[in-house]
Scaffold this motif. Structure first.
Motif, mmCIF file in Angstrom:
data_model
loop_
_atom_site.group_PDB
_atom_site.id
_atom_site.type_symbol
_atom_site.label_atom_id
_atom_site.label_comp_id
_atom_site.label_asym_id
_atom_site.label_seq_id
_atom_site.Cartn_x
_atom_site.Cartn_y
_atom_site.Cartn_z
ATOM 1 N N LYS A 1 0.839 -1.204 0.000
ATOM 2 C CA LYS A 1 0.000 0.000 0.000
ATOM 3 C C LYS A 1 0.872 1.251 0.000
ATOM 4 O O LYS A 1 0.635 2.191 -0.765
ATOM 5 C CB LYS A 1 -0.916 -0.009 1.226
ATOM 6 C CG LYS A 1 -1.836 1.183 1.305
ATOM 7 C CD LYS A 1 -2.724 1.110 2.540
ATOM 8 C CE LYS A 1 -3.580 2.355 2.665
ATOM 9 N NZ LYS A 1 -4.375 2.340 3.897
ATOM 10 N N LEU A 2 1.902 1.268 0.839
ATOM 11 C CA LEU A 2 2.807 2.411 0.901
ATOM 12 C C LEU A 2 3.532 2.603 -0.430
ATOM 13 O O LEU A 2 3.650 3.718 -0.931
ATOM 14 C CB LEU A 2 3.819 2.235 2.032
ATOM 15 C CG LEU A 2 4.869 3.336 2.145
ATOM 16 C CD1 LEU A 2 4.217 4.694 2.400
ATOM 17 C CD2 LEU A 2 5.867 2.995 3.246
ATOM 18 N N ARG B 1 2.412 6.647 -6.781
ATOM 19 C CA ARG B 1 1.424 7.598 -7.308
ATOM 20 C C ARG B 1 1.882 9.020 -7.059
ATOM 21 O O ARG B 1 1.778 9.884 -7.936
ATOM 22 C CB ARG B 1 0.059 7.329 -6.645
ATOM 23 C CG ARG B 1 -1.046 8.317 -6.982
ATOM 24 C CD ARG B 1 -1.310 8.634 -8.441
ATOM 25 N NE ARG B 1 -1.287 7.507 -9.324
ATOM 26 C CZ ARG B 1 -0.987 7.595 -10.637
ATOM 27 N NH1 ARG B 1 -0.710 8.752 -11.190
ATOM 28 N NH2 ARG B 1 -0.970 6.529 -11.393
ATOM 29 N N ALA B 2 2.392 9.308 -5.868
ATOM 30 C CA ALA B 2 2.857 10.657 -5.542
ATOM 31 C C ALA B 2 4.025 11.059 -6.443
ATOM 32 O O ALA B 2 4.095 12.202 -6.916
ATOM 33 C CB ALA B 2 3.257 10.739 -4.072
ATOM 34 N N LEU B 3 4.941 10.132 -6.706
ATOM 35 C CA LEU B 3 6.080 10.430 -7.578
ATOM 36 C C LEU B 3 5.641 10.678 -9.017
ATOM 37 O O LEU B 3 6.131 11.597 -9.685
ATOM 38 C CB LEU B 3 7.108 9.297 -7.513
ATOM 39 C CG LEU B 3 7.837 9.153 -6.182
ATOM 40 C CD1 LEU B 3 8.666 7.869 -6.175
ATOM 41 C CD2 LEU B 3 8.722 10.367 -5.919
ATOM 42 N N LEU B 4 4.730 9.857 -9.500
ATOM 43 C CA LEU B 4 4.222 10.058 -10.863
ATOM 44 C C LEU B 4 3.483 11.383 -10.987
ATOM 45 O O LEU B 4 3.638 12.102 -11.991
ATOM 46 C CB LEU B 4 3.317 8.893 -11.266
ATOM 47 C CG LEU B 4 4.023 7.554 -11.485
ATOM 48 C CD1 LEU B 4 2.998 6.443 -11.682
ATOM 49 C CD2 LEU B 4 4.977 7.623 -12.662
ATOM 50 N N ASP B 5 2.695 11.723 -9.975
ATOM 51 C CA ASP B 5 1.994 13.010 -9.987
ATOM 52 C C ASP B 5 2.983 14.168 -9.976
ATOM 53 O O ASP B 5 2.791 15.164 -10.677
ATOM 54 C CB ASP B 5 1.042 13.117 -8.796
ATOM 55 C CG ASP B 5 -0.170 12.206 -8.913
ATOM 56 O OD1 ASP B 5 -0.416 11.662 -10.009
ATOM 57 O OD2 ASP B 5 -0.858 12.025 -7.878
ATOM 58 N N ALA B 6 4.055 14.039 -9.185
ATOM 59 C CA ALA B 6 5.073 15.084 -9.122
ATOM 60 C C ALA B 6 5.758 15.247 -10.472
ATOM 61 O O ALA B 6 5.995 16.376 -10.921
ATOM 62 C CB ALA B 6 6.099 14.761 -8.043
ATOM 63 N N LYS B 7 6.039 14.166 -11.116
ATOM 64 C CA LYS B 7 6.669 14.231 -12.441
ATOM 65 C C LYS B 7 5.737 14.918 -13.432
ATOM 66 O O LYS B 7 6.154 15.773 -14.215
ATOM 67 C CB LYS B 7 7.016 12.823 -12.928
ATOM 68 C CG LYS B 7 7.652 12.814 -14.298
ATOM 69 C CD LYS B 7 7.940 11.411 -14.765
ATOM 70 C CE LYS B 7 8.530 11.454 -16.180
ATOM 71 N NZ LYS B 7 8.645 10.144 -16.758
ATOM 72 N N GLY C 1 10.565 1.300 8.014
ATOM 73 C CA GLY C 1 9.861 0.620 6.933
ATOM 74 C C GLY C 1 10.800 -0.179 6.048
ATOM 75 O O GLY C 1 10.489 -1.308 5.650
ATOM 76 N N VAL C 2 11.962 0.381 5.773
ATOM 77 C CA VAL C 2 12.963 -0.327 4.962
ATOM 78 C C VAL C 2 13.472 -1.548 5.715
ATOM 79 O O VAL C 2 13.586 -2.643 5.151
ATOM 80 C CB VAL C 2 14.126 0.619 4.579
ATOM 81 C CG1 VAL C 2 15.280 -0.154 3.965
ATOM 82 C CG2 VAL C 2 13.642 1.692 3.620
ATOM 83 N N VAL C 3 13.761 -1.385 6.994
ATOM 84 C CA VAL C 3 14.235 -2.507 7.804
ATOM 85 C C VAL C 3 13.200 -3.627 7.830
ATOM 86 O O VAL C 3 13.532 -4.803 7.646
ATOM 87 C CB VAL C 3 14.580 -2.037 9.241
ATOM 88 C CG1 VAL C 3 14.820 -3.222 10.158
ATOM 89 C CG2 VAL C 3 15.798 -1.122 9.215
ATOM 90 N N LEU C 4 11.938 -3.266 8.036
ATOM 91 C CA LEU C 4 10.867 -4.261 8.084
ATOM 92 C C LEU C 4 10.770 -5.032 6.769
ATOM 93 O O LEU C 4 10.696 -6.254 6.766
ATOM 94 C CB LEU C 4 9.531 -3.595 8.402
ATOM 95 C CG LEU C 4 8.305 -4.502 8.363
ATOM 96 C CD1 LEU C 4 8.387 -5.539 9.477
ATOM 97 C CD2 LEU C 4 7.045 -3.685 8.487
#
Length: 76
Positions: free
Chosen positions: A28-29, A35-41, A63-66
């Motif tokens: 989900k994250l 989506r946020a990155l594509l919108d920013a682009k 989050g990366v560790v998990l």
């Protein structure tokens, strides 16, 4: 012997449920972040601002560790 098998099965099931929840949260994250990155682009807005709308820098590390732990343990 049956008790031992039942306990092992229950433990595995609980671990799997916990892992699948973590995997779902990560997916989900990733989707929200993508989506946020594509919108920013598309709009020409700052990429770091886009990331900040989805996740804080304090959340990224854990989050990366998990996700790395889950990948290494093959949680799925």
């Amino acid at each position: 012997m049956g008790r031992l098998f039942s306990k092992a099965k229950r433990t595995h099931s609980e671990h799997f449920e916990s892992s699948s929840s973590a995997i779902n949260d990560a997916v989900k994250l990733f989707s929200q972040l993508g989506r946020a990155l594509l919108d920013a682009k598309e709009t020409g807005t700052d990429v770091l601002d886009a990331v900040a709308t989805v996740i804080t820098w304090d959340q990224i590390g854990p989050g990366v560790v998990l996700t790395q732990e889950c990948r290494d343990k093959r949680c799925y």
